[in-house]
Design a protein around this motif. Sequence first.
Motif, PDB file in Angstrom:
ATOM      1  N   SER A 174      20.698   9.302  18.982  1.00 60.55           N
ATOM      2  CA  SER A 174      21.532  10.505  19.057  1.00 60.55           C
ATOM      3  C   SER A 174      22.092  10.763  20.455  1.00 60.55           C
ATOM      4  CB  SER A 174      20.747  11.724  18.583  1.00 60.55           C
ATOM      5  OG  SER A 174      19.599  11.931  19.375  1.00 60.55           O
ATOM      6  N   GLU A 175      21.512  10.149  21.497  1.00 65.29           N
ATOM      7  CA  GLU A 175      22.012  10.329  22.861  1.00 65.29           C
ATOM      8  C   GLU A 175      22.837   9.128  23.325  1.00 65.29           C
ATOM      9  OE1 GLU A 175      21.584  13.163  24.236  1.00 65.29           O
ATOM     10  OE2 GLU A 175      20.086  13.975  22.857  1.00 65.29           O
ATOM     11  N   ALA A 176      23.166   8.213  22.418  1.00 62.89           N
ATOM     12  CA  ALA A 176      23.874   6.986  22.787  1.00 62.89           C
ATOM     13  C   ALA A 176      25.280   7.282  23.296  1.00 62.89           C
ATOM     14  CB  ALA A 176      23.952   6.048  21.591  1.00 62.89           C
ATOM     15  N   GLY A 177      25.789   6.396  24.136  1.00 65.21           N
ATOM     16  CA  GLY A 177      27.137   6.529  24.663  1.00 65.21           C
ATOM     17  C   GLY A 177      27.279   5.753  25.951  1.00 65.21           C
ATOM     18  N   ARG A 178      28.351   6.005  26.655  1.00 60.52           N
ATOM     19  CA  ARG A 178      28.563   5.363  27.952  1.00 60.52           C
ATOM     20  C   ARG A 178      27.607   5.972  28.970  1.00 60.52           C
ATOM     21  NH1 ARG A 178      35.154   4.789  28.559  1.00 60.52           N
ATOM     22  NH2 ARG A 178      35.567   4.197  26.391  1.00 60.52           N
ATOM     23  N   GLY A 179      26.897   5.115  29.686  1.00 62.06           N
ATOM     24  CA  GLY A 179      25.933   5.630  30.640  1.00 62.06           C
ATOM     25  C   GLY A 179      25.506   4.600  31.649  1.00 62.06           C
ATOM     26  N   ASP A 180      24.469   4.942  32.400  1.00 66.85           N
ATOM     27  CA  ASP A 180      23.934   4.112  33.477  1.00 66.85           C
ATOM     28  C   ASP A 180      22.894   3.159  32.893  1.00 66.85           C
ATOM     29  OD1 ASP A 180      22.765   3.040  35.739  1.00 66.85           O
ATOM     30  OD2 ASP A 180      22.186   4.952  36.618  1.00 66.85           O
ATOM     31  N   ALA A 181      23.117   1.863  33.071  1.00 67.05           N
ATOM     32  CA  ALA A 181      22.192   0.861  32.536  1.00 67.05           C
ATOM     33  C   ALA A 181      20.776   1.069  33.059  1.00 67.05           C
ATOM     34  CB  ALA A 181      22.686  -0.540  32.901  1.00 67.05           C
ATOM     35  N   LEU A 182      20.647   1.421  34.329  1.00 67.02           N
ATOM     36  CA  LEU A 182      19.315   1.540  34.913  1.00 67.02           C
ATOM     37  C   LEU A 182      18.570   2.773  34.414  1.00 67.02           C
ATOM     38  CD1 LEU A 182      19.888   0.268  38.556  1.00 67.02           C
ATOM     39  CD2 LEU A 182      19.294  -0.992  36.477  1.00 67.02           C
ATOM     40  N   PHE A 183      19.313   3.761  33.916  1.00 63.22           N
ATOM     41  CA  PHE A 183      18.645   4.904  33.279  1.00 63.22           C
ATOM     42  C   PHE A 183      17.906   4.447  32.020  1.00 63.22           C
ATOM     43  CE2 PHE A 183      18.777   8.371  30.111  1.00 63.22           C
ATOM     44  CZ  PHE A 183      17.963   9.292  30.769  1.00 63.22           C
ATOM     45  N   ASP A 184      18.523   3.611  31.202  1.00 60.89           N
ATOM     46  CA  ASP A 184      17.847   3.071  30.020  1.00 60.89           C
ATOM     47  C   ASP A 184      16.589   2.316  30.410  1.00 60.89           C
ATOM     48  OD1 ASP A 184      19.357   4.031  27.920  1.00 60.89           O
ATOM     49  OD2 ASP A 184      20.387   2.142  27.501  1.00 60.89           O
ATOM     50  N   LEU A 185      16.688   1.431  31.401  1.00 60.08           N
ATOM     51  CA  LEU A 185      15.532   0.631  31.806  1.00 60.08           C
ATOM     52  C   LEU A 185      14.423   1.514  32.381  1.00 60.08           C
ATOM     53  CD1 LEU A 185      17.299  -2.440  33.449  1.00 60.08           C
ATOM     54  CD2 LEU A 185      16.239  -2.322  31.184  1.00 60.08           C
ATOM     55  N   ALA A 186      14.808   2.547  33.110  1.00 66.49           N
ATOM     56  CA  ALA A 186      13.811   3.453  33.661  1.00 66.49           C
ATOM     57  C   ALA A 186      13.122   4.254  32.568  1.00 66.49           C
ATOM     58  CB  ALA A 186      14.467   4.397  34.668  1.00 66.49           C
ATOM     59  N   THR A 187      13.877   4.707  31.585  1.00 66.52           N
ATOM     60  CA  THR A 187      13.286   5.469  30.481  1.00 66.52           C
ATOM     61  C   THR A 187      12.314   4.603  29.694  1.00 66.52           C
ATOM     62  OG1 THR A 187      15.309   6.783  30.330  1.00 66.52           O
ATOM     63  CG2 THR A 187      13.815   6.869  28.447  1.00 66.52           C
ATOM     64  N   LEU A 188      12.680   3.351  29.457  1.00 69.53           N
ATOM     65  CA  LEU A 188      11.813   2.434  28.711  1.00 69.53           C
ATOM     66  C   LEU A 188      10.493   2.201  29.432  1.00 69.53           C
ATOM     67  CD1 LEU A 188      11.373   0.399  26.385  1.00 69.53           C
ATOM     68  CD2 LEU A 188      12.572  -1.298  27.785  1.00 69.53           C
ATOM     69  N   THR A 189      10.512   2.119  30.749  1.00 70.88           N
ATOM     70  CA  THR A 189       9.309   1.779  31.510  1.00 70.88           C
ATOM     71  C   THR A 189       8.621   2.989  32.130  1.00 70.88           C
ATOM     72  OG1 THR A 189      10.735   1.317  33.430  1.00 70.88           O
ATOM     73  CG2 THR A 189      10.113  -0.549  32.043  1.00 70.88           C
ATOM     74  N   LEU A 190       9.110   4.192  31.857  1.00 66.51           N
ATOM     75  CA  LEU A 190       8.487   5.404  32.394  1.00 66.51           C
ATOM     76  C   LEU A 190       7.012   5.454  32.001  1.00 66.51           C
ATOM     77  CD1 LEU A 190       9.204   8.212  33.812  1.00 66.51           C
ATOM     78  CD2 LEU A 190       9.163   9.138  31.490  1.00 66.51           C
ATOM     79  N   GLY A 191       6.130   5.576  32.980  1.00 69.81           N
ATOM     80  CA  GLY A 191       4.702   5.624  32.695  1.00 69.81           C
ATOM     81  C   GLY A 191       4.086   4.276  32.398  1.00 69.81           C
ATOM     82  N   HIS A 192       4.891   3.224  32.440  1.00 72.50           N
ATOM     83  CA  HIS A 192       4.403   1.863  32.182  1.00 72.50           C
ATOM     84  C   HIS A 192       4.912   0.926  33.278  1.00 72.50           C
ATOM     85  CE1 HIS A 192       2.584   2.523  28.206  1.00 72.50           C
ATOM     86  NE2 HIS A 192       3.558   3.398  28.018  1.00 72.50           N
ATOM     87  N   GLU A 193       4.684   1.324  34.518  1.00 72.82           N
ATOM     88  CA  GLU A 193       5.172   0.550  35.653  1.00 72.82           C
ATOM     89  C   GLU A 193       4.640  -0.879  35.630  1.00 72.82           C
ATOM     90  OE1 GLU A 193       5.617   0.989  40.522  1.00 72.82           O
ATOM     91  OE2 GLU A 193       4.557   2.527  39.341  1.00 72.82           O
ATOM     92  N   GLU A 194       3.470  -1.067  35.052  1.00 73.10           N
ATOM     93  CA  GLU A 194       2.871  -2.408  35.013  1.00 73.10           C
ATOM     94  C   GLU A 194       3.684  -3.388  34.173  1.00 73.10           C
ATOM     95  OE1 GLU A 194       1.112  -0.137  31.506  1.00 73.10           O
ATOM     96  OE2 GLU A 194       1.755   0.285  33.559  1.00 73.10           O
ATOM     97  N   HIS A 195       4.600  -2.885  33.330  1.00 70.87           N
ATOM     98  CA  HIS A 195       5.425  -3.759  32.496  1.00 70.87           C
ATOM     99  C   HIS A 195       6.870  -3.849  32.973  1.00 70.87           C
ATOM    100  CE1 HIS A 195       2.357  -4.564  29.528  1.00 70.87           C
ATOM    101  NE2 HIS A 195       2.088  -3.271  29.435  1.00 70.87           N
ATOM    102  N   LEU A 196       7.165  -3.241  34.129  1.00 71.49           N
ATOM    103  CA  LEU A 196       8.540  -3.294  34.633  1.00 71.49           C
ATOM    104  C   LEU A 196       8.984  -4.731  34.879  1.00 71.49           C
ATOM    105  CD1 LEU A 196      11.111  -1.986  35.694  1.00 71.49           C
ATOM    106  CD2 LEU A 196       9.961  -1.658  37.903  1.00 71.49           C
ATOM    107  N   ALA A 197       8.129  -5.547  35.480  1.00 65.07           N
ATOM    108  CA  ALA A 197       8.501  -6.947  35.756  1.00 65.07           C
ATOM    109  C   ALA A 197       8.768  -7.714  34.469  1.00 65.07           C
ATOM    110  CB  ALA A 197       7.401  -7.635  36.566  1.00 65.07           C
ATOM    111  N   ASP A 198       8.010  -7.423  33.410  1.00 61.45           N
ATOM    112  CA  ASP A 198       8.233  -8.096  32.125  1.00 61.45           C
ATOM    113  C   ASP A 198       9.600  -7.734  31.562  1.00 61.45           C
ATOM    114  OD1 ASP A 198       5.599  -9.150  32.202  1.00 61.45           O
ATOM    115  OD2 ASP A 198       4.816  -7.294  31.324  1.00 61.45           O
TER     116      ASP A 198
END
Length: 248
Positions: A174-198
Amino acid sequence: MDEVAVVVAHSERATLRVGDVFLKVDTDQARIDAEVAALALVPVPTPEVLWRRPPVLALAAVPGRALGRLGEPSAASPTAWAAAGAAVRRLHEAPLPPWHGRRRRDPGELAAELDGECELLVAHGILPADLVTRNRHVAEAAIRPWTPVFTHGDLQVDHVFVDGDEVTGIIDWSEAGRGDALFDLATLTLGHEEHLADVVSGYGAGVDLDVIRAWWSLRSLLGVRWLVEHGFDPSAPGCEVDVLKSRM
């Protein structure tokens, strides 16, 4: 008959599950419009739209299980996290949608919103001033010009489903659209910094890790008060307040 399970509910929207069907009830039809449009365009696995009768959207469940949960260790393999990164890359390389994202604004507007939110967090005693000040400083790296891509816009870790090492579905568009790629990656890894490299290993080149870390602070600062006001607990172990404390 299957039981009705409340997945999430607050004053703006509710999601119910009945067997293998999810019913999304939303007061804002623009959000549902964006979700249906995004589901028809994105090059990644998504739920099937079963029917739509405003204000309700019915979606089929996707197979597999969530990649993780905020505040809990993820049982998914590093390969599954990398597969999630690769799926996000496919999304970001897709043609831009004809609408803009609902969340992200230009750097000036975003900075003004952040300043106002930080003032409220301190004035209302929601967070300590030193915690807010430090994270406001970290967040500055995310407030910059960026080239828009097709973003999910709310790519929380429990919105990505996997079966083994394969991504089987990405939900809640529902929030999809034109945006910042790194915002998506940050949201996915929020609270899971140990998986950022993966995630980055699957996503590929073009990732500024300092900006991702800045988005962790920025997203958390902007979200804490809303979460409190809508009955959620951002101070639960591993959640937004812990993310902010980790930047200290």
